[in-house]
Design an enzyme around this catalytic site. Structure first.
Site, PDB file in Angstrom:
ATOM      1  N   ASP A   1     -11.932   3.912 -20.887  1.00 24.40           N
ATOM      2  CA  ASP A   1     -13.231   3.647 -20.271  1.00 24.40           C
ATOM      3  C   ASP A   1     -13.777   4.928 -19.651  1.00 24.40           C
ATOM      4  O   ASP A   1     -13.092   5.570 -18.844  1.00 24.40           O
ATOM      5  CB  ASP A   1     -13.055   2.561 -19.201  1.00 24.40           C
ATOM      6  CG  ASP A   1     -14.355   2.091 -18.594  1.00 24.40           C
ATOM      7  OD1 ASP A   1     -15.429   2.549 -19.036  1.00 24.40           O
ATOM      8  OD2 ASP A   1     -14.299   1.249 -17.668  1.00 24.40           O
TER       9      ASP A   1
ATOM     10  N   GLY B   1     -11.719   0.109 -24.113  1.00 19.55           N
ATOM     11  CA  GLY B   1     -12.732   0.680 -23.251  1.00 19.55           C
ATOM     12  C   GLY B   1     -13.132  -0.243 -22.120  1.00 19.55           C
ATOM     13  O   GLY B   1     -12.310  -0.988 -21.574  1.00 19.55           O
ATOM     14  N   HIS B   2     -14.418  -0.209 -21.780  1.00 13.48           N
ATOM     15  CA  HIS B   2     -14.936  -0.894 -20.602  1.00 13.48           C
ATOM     16  C   HIS B   2     -14.822  -2.411 -20.706  1.00 13.48           C
ATOM     17  O   HIS B   2     -14.514  -3.085 -19.728  1.00 13.48           O
ATOM     18  CB  HIS B   2     -16.399  -0.482 -20.411  1.00 13.48           C
ATOM     19  CG  HIS B   2     -16.997  -0.886 -19.110  1.00 13.48           C
ATOM     20  ND1 HIS B   2     -16.528  -0.427 -17.896  1.00 13.48           N
ATOM     21  CD2 HIS B   2     -18.057  -1.707 -18.817  1.00 13.48           C
ATOM     22  CE1 HIS B   2     -17.262  -0.939 -16.914  1.00 13.48           C
ATOM     23  NE2 HIS B   2     -18.189  -1.721 -17.447  1.00 13.48           N
ATOM     24  N   PHE B   3     -15.091  -2.949 -21.889  1.00 11.32           N
ATOM     25  CA  PHE B   3     -15.006  -4.395 -22.109  1.00 11.32           C
ATOM     26  C   PHE B   3     -13.779  -4.702 -22.968  1.00 11.32           C
ATOM     27  O   PHE B   3     -13.879  -5.152 -24.112  1.00 11.32           O
ATOM     28  CB  PHE B   3     -16.289  -4.910 -22.775  1.00 11.32           C
ATOM     29  CG  PHE B   3     -17.477  -4.917 -21.858  1.00 11.32           C
ATOM     30  CD1 PHE B   3     -17.548  -5.801 -20.801  1.00 11.32           C
ATOM     31  CD2 PHE B   3     -18.528  -4.029 -22.051  1.00 11.32           C
ATOM     32  CE1 PHE B   3     -18.640  -5.817 -19.940  1.00 11.32           C
ATOM     33  CE2 PHE B   3     -19.636  -4.041 -21.195  1.00 11.32           C
ATOM     34  CZ  PHE B   3     -19.681  -4.940 -20.131  1.00 11.32           C
TER      35      PHE B   3
END
Length: 289
Positions: free
Chosen positions: A239, A265-267
């Site tokens: 991320d 990553g972020h999600f």
């Protein structure tokens, strides 16, 4: 057998709040708190994966998803205000003790809930939900903090860039080892909601309020030390918004925190749902009684 997920709306402080709910109402409660720029839609697969053992509740914050979107003149778009609505929803649903899963914006909302009533929080799962300055990745945050410090034409453009289709998609696929696992429906859905007339001003208000979350960190760290709340970090290691140092930092105040970095990553739920679900189920089986 997969648990049915109910899609419901109730009224809190004269505002309609949408939430997804599944599981036995008598089971231990788990509250899922989403981040920017998404909604409870991000939990659509996780909810039924947990609902055989838990009562799972995932609200849309005001200004997001299917919840009400009053104008900034009619609602103060601050993290304090979003927390009060979430607290009011839990009160209406009779939820007085709960574990929580926090991601992105869901984290400062969750931390505020915990500071208000630390005895109510039974456990925390944080998936790229930050509580330490070590977690901020540059240059992503430079523009947000510059804008919050001095809103105006010179600082407006970078944060408005965060509302574009390109950046919404980037948040989903950046750092994911196999982007083909991430459905495009995610960023198409989120972008349609971001593009509603007036929603840009709502998001800008929240960007301007973001430093209040950092100001709260010393109190959050004290809460961690005093409560020794069980905490699991399942964190997308790649991320570029909240980096892995933010996950490792939880051990500063919770030495027994369980930290797992995932090649995503972020999600991270979008690419590693099964891995994260297994970690959560194992964690809850040990810490929730």
């Amino acid at each position: 057998m997969t648990s049915a997920v109910h899609h419901r709306t109730t009224t809190v402080d004269s505002l309609e709040v949408f939430y997804r709910e599944a599981g036995d109402p008598a089971a231990p409660a788990v509250v899922l708190l989403h981040g920017f720029p998404t909604s409870s839609h991000m939990f659509r697969h996780l909810i039924p994966a947990l609902a055989d053992r838990y009562r799972v509740i995932a609200p849309d914050h005001i200004g997001f998803g299917q919840s009400a979107m009053p104008t900034p003149e009619d609602f103060p778009y601050t993290f304090d205000a979003l927390t009060e609505i979430t607290s009011g929803l839990l009160g209406r649903l009779g939820v007085d003790r709960f574990a929580m899963y926090v991601q992105d914006y869901g984290a400062p909302i969750g931390w505020r809930l915990a500071l208000q009533h630390p005895e109510r929080v039974t456990a925390i799962v944080t998936q790229n939900g930050n509580a330490y300055e070590e977690g901020f990745v540059k240059p992503f945050w430079d523009g947000v903090f510059a804008y919050a410090k001095s809103p105006g034409p010179d600082t407006d453009a970078p944060v408005r860039g965060a509302l574009t289709p390109e950046i919404t998609r980037w948040q989903y696929v950046n750092g994911v080892d196999d982007p083909s696992l991430v459905s495009p429906d995610n960023w198409v859905h989120d972008q349609a909601l971001l593009d509603r007339p007036g929603n840009d001003e709502i998001q800008l208000r929240l960007f301007r309020d973001y430093p209040t979350n950092v100001d709260l960190y010393p109190r959050v760290h004290r809460y961690f030390r005093d409560s020794r709340v069980p905490l699991l970090a399942v964190w997308g290691a790649n991320d570029e918004i909240f980096g892995p140092a933010g996950a490792e930092a939880f051990r500063q105040d919770l030495p027994n925190a369980e930290i797992h970095l995932i090649e995503s990553g972020h999600f991270a739920l979008e690419s590693h749902l099964e891995t994260i679900t297994e970690r959560i189920r194992d964690f809850f089986a040990r810490v929730l009684t």
